[in-house]
Design a protein around this motif. Structure first.
Motif, mmCIF file in Angstrom:
data_model
loop_
_atom_site.group_PDB
_atom_site.id
_atom_site.type_symbol
_atom_site.label_atom_id
_atom_site.label_comp_id
_atom_site.label_asym_id
_atom_site.label_seq_id
_atom_site.Cartn_x
_atom_site.Cartn_y
_atom_site.Cartn_z
ATOM 1 N N PRO A 217 10.514 -0.905 -2.554
ATOM 2 C CA PRO A 217 9.283 -1.536 -1.119
ATOM 3 C C PRO A 217 8.588 -2.832 -1.338
ATOM 4 O O PRO A 217 8.260 -3.173 -0.879
ATOM 5 N N LEU A 218 8.895 -3.601 -2.751
ATOM 6 C CA LEU A 218 8.507 -4.596 -2.803
ATOM 7 C C LEU A 218 9.498 -5.759 -1.969
ATOM 8 O O LEU A 218 8.633 -6.934 -1.512
ATOM 9 N N THR A 219 10.688 -5.278 -2.354
ATOM 10 C CA THR A 219 11.458 -6.609 -1.639
ATOM 11 C C THR A 219 11.065 -6.461 -0.203
ATOM 12 O O THR A 219 11.414 -7.791 0.230
ATOM 13 N N ALA A 220 11.308 -5.449 0.629
ATOM 14 C CA ALA A 220 11.151 -5.487 1.821
ATOM 15 C C ALA A 220 9.198 -5.781 2.135
ATOM 16 O O ALA A 220 9.393 -6.699 3.833
ATOM 17 N N THR A 240 5.193 4.798 5.761
ATOM 18 C CA THR A 240 5.967 5.965 4.470
ATOM 19 C C THR A 240 5.413 7.051 4.052
ATOM 20 O O THR A 240 4.028 7.046 4.197
ATOM 21 N N GLU A 241 5.865 8.229 3.714
ATOM 22 C CA GLU A 241 5.098 9.444 3.623
ATOM 23 C C GLU A 241 4.769 9.289 1.683
ATOM 24 O O GLU A 241 3.759 9.766 1.110
ATOM 25 N N ASP A 242 5.469 7.979 1.539
ATOM 26 C CA ASP A 242 5.016 8.436 -0.118
ATOM 27 C C ASP A 242 3.549 8.032 -0.565
ATOM 28 O O ASP A 242 2.921 6.830 0.577
ATOM 29 N N VAL A 247 -0.789 3.062 0.462
ATOM 30 C CA VAL A 247 -1.506 2.659 0.358
ATOM 31 C C VAL A 247 -1.292 0.824 0.505
ATOM 32 O O VAL A 247 -1.908 -0.204 1.481
ATOM 33 N N LEU A 248 -0.350 0.560 -0.074
ATOM 34 C CA LEU A 248 0.359 -0.617 0.133
ATOM 35 C C LEU A 248 0.412 -1.289 1.310
ATOM 36 O O LEU A 248 0.595 -1.975 2.008
ATOM 37 N N THR A 249 1.572 0.174 2.090
ATOM 38 C CA THR A 249 1.801 -0.650 3.319
ATOM 39 C C THR A 249 0.841 -0.412 4.057
ATOM 40 O O THR A 249 0.367 -1.285 5.497
ATOM 41 N N SER A 250 -0.051 -0.153 4.342
ATOM 42 C CA SER A 250 -1.011 0.392 5.170
ATOM 43 C C SER A 250 -2.173 -1.405 5.259
ATOM 44 O O SER A 250 -2.693 -1.377 5.763
#
Length: 300
Positions: A217-220, A240-242, A247-250
């Motif tokens: 996810p950090l690479t993305a 993501t469903e994780d 939280v990071l994605t949002s």
């Protein structure tokens, strides 16, 4: 404290005379700084050290438990057999004391040794009274207490078992071999070392897999940030469903949307300002051109 000697450097001038200028070398201490470990390396190191510590703990616990059981079982059986042989020997010595060698041959014991009336009698020259530790002799012969001790005779590990025969004023010793226990423990030790190595290797492999999944996810996010910096303001992270990564994605997507909105507002403001200034400037430029064209007709 010692100091570095000054180095005198002489410059040759015209005529071959030195200028006599002294220069002191300046040393710059360069210290190599080891940078902090990355997230992938830390996860891999944690899994590797954790699996190594766990495998060593289990290996040591297993080895100690196995050794204790094997030694206790072998020692117990040897002591029981020695006591049984000692009881039979005491009966034979009471009935026929002069023929000790014959009694020992009929006994069929494992390397027996008898102390009777100040004389040592045995059937194996390697196992005489000289191989018995002094503390064991004192305990059995003088203190009249049964004792057991592990000794090594000609690279063979044996269990020296001594039993006092109070009824005939004698002492009986046997030396059953426990090399089989040592061999078994060596095999178990080798197997546990191999198991610990395999467990550590599996831990490192699992750590590499976990590190790859954790860093993905950090690479993305890093690639998306580079794309936004390159002008692609509509770049967003996939949902993501994780719950932890959501939280990071949002937050990243909200930041990207706010940045895109601000850039669009700034662009629109710049366009509006340029449009509003274009008409007066064009009118002013046209007036200047007219004045330039009719400057001769205008008064000074």
């Amino acid at each position: 404290m010692t100091t570095e000697p000054d180095i005198i450097e002489q410059d040759v001038i015209e005529g071959g005379e030195p200028s006599g200028r002294s220069l002191k070398p300046k040393r710059q201490s360069r210290r190599r700084r080891i940078g902090p470990l990355g997230l992938r390396s830390r996860i891999l190191l944690t899994f590797g050290l954790g699996s190594l510590a766990l495998s060593l703990f289990l290996a040591l616990a297993t080895f100690n438990f196995t050794r204790s059981n094997l030694v206790e079982e072998r020692t117990g059986s040897a002591i029981d057999q020695t006591y049984a042989n000692a009881s039979r020997l005491a009966v034979d010595l009471r009935s026929n004391p002069p023929n000790i060698q014959t009694v020992l041959e009929r006994l069929g014991a494992d390397r027996p040794l008898v102390y009777f009336r100040g004389t040592w009698t045995g059937n194996d020259a390697r196992f005489s009274s000289s191989v018995i530790p002094l503390s064991l002799l004192t305990s059995v012969i003088q203190n009249r207490q049964p004792s057991t001790m592990r000794v090594e005779v000609d690279n063979e590990l044996v269990l020296a078992v001594g039993v006092p025969l109070d009824s005939v004023d004698a002492a009986y010793f046997e030396f059953p071999s426990i090399n089989d226990v040592r061999s078994t423990l060596n095999s178990v030790n080798l197997a546990l070392i191999l198991a610990a190595g395999i467990t550590t290797l599996l831990g490192i492999i699992l750590g590499a897999i976990a590190a790859s999944r954790a860093v993905r996810p950090l690479t993305a996010a890093s690639q998306a940030a580079q794309a936004i910096a390159g002008g692609r303001l509509d770049t967003r992270l996939a949902e993501t469903e994780d719950p932890d990564l959501a939280v990071l994605t949002s937050s990243f997507n909200d930041m990207a949307s706010a940045l895109q909105l601000r850039v669009e507002r700034d662009t629109r403001f710049t366009s509006d300002v340029s449009h509003e200034l274009r008409s007066p400037l064009m009118t002013l430029a046209a007036s200047v051109e007219v004045m330039q064209a009719r400057r001769d007709e205008m008064p000074e």
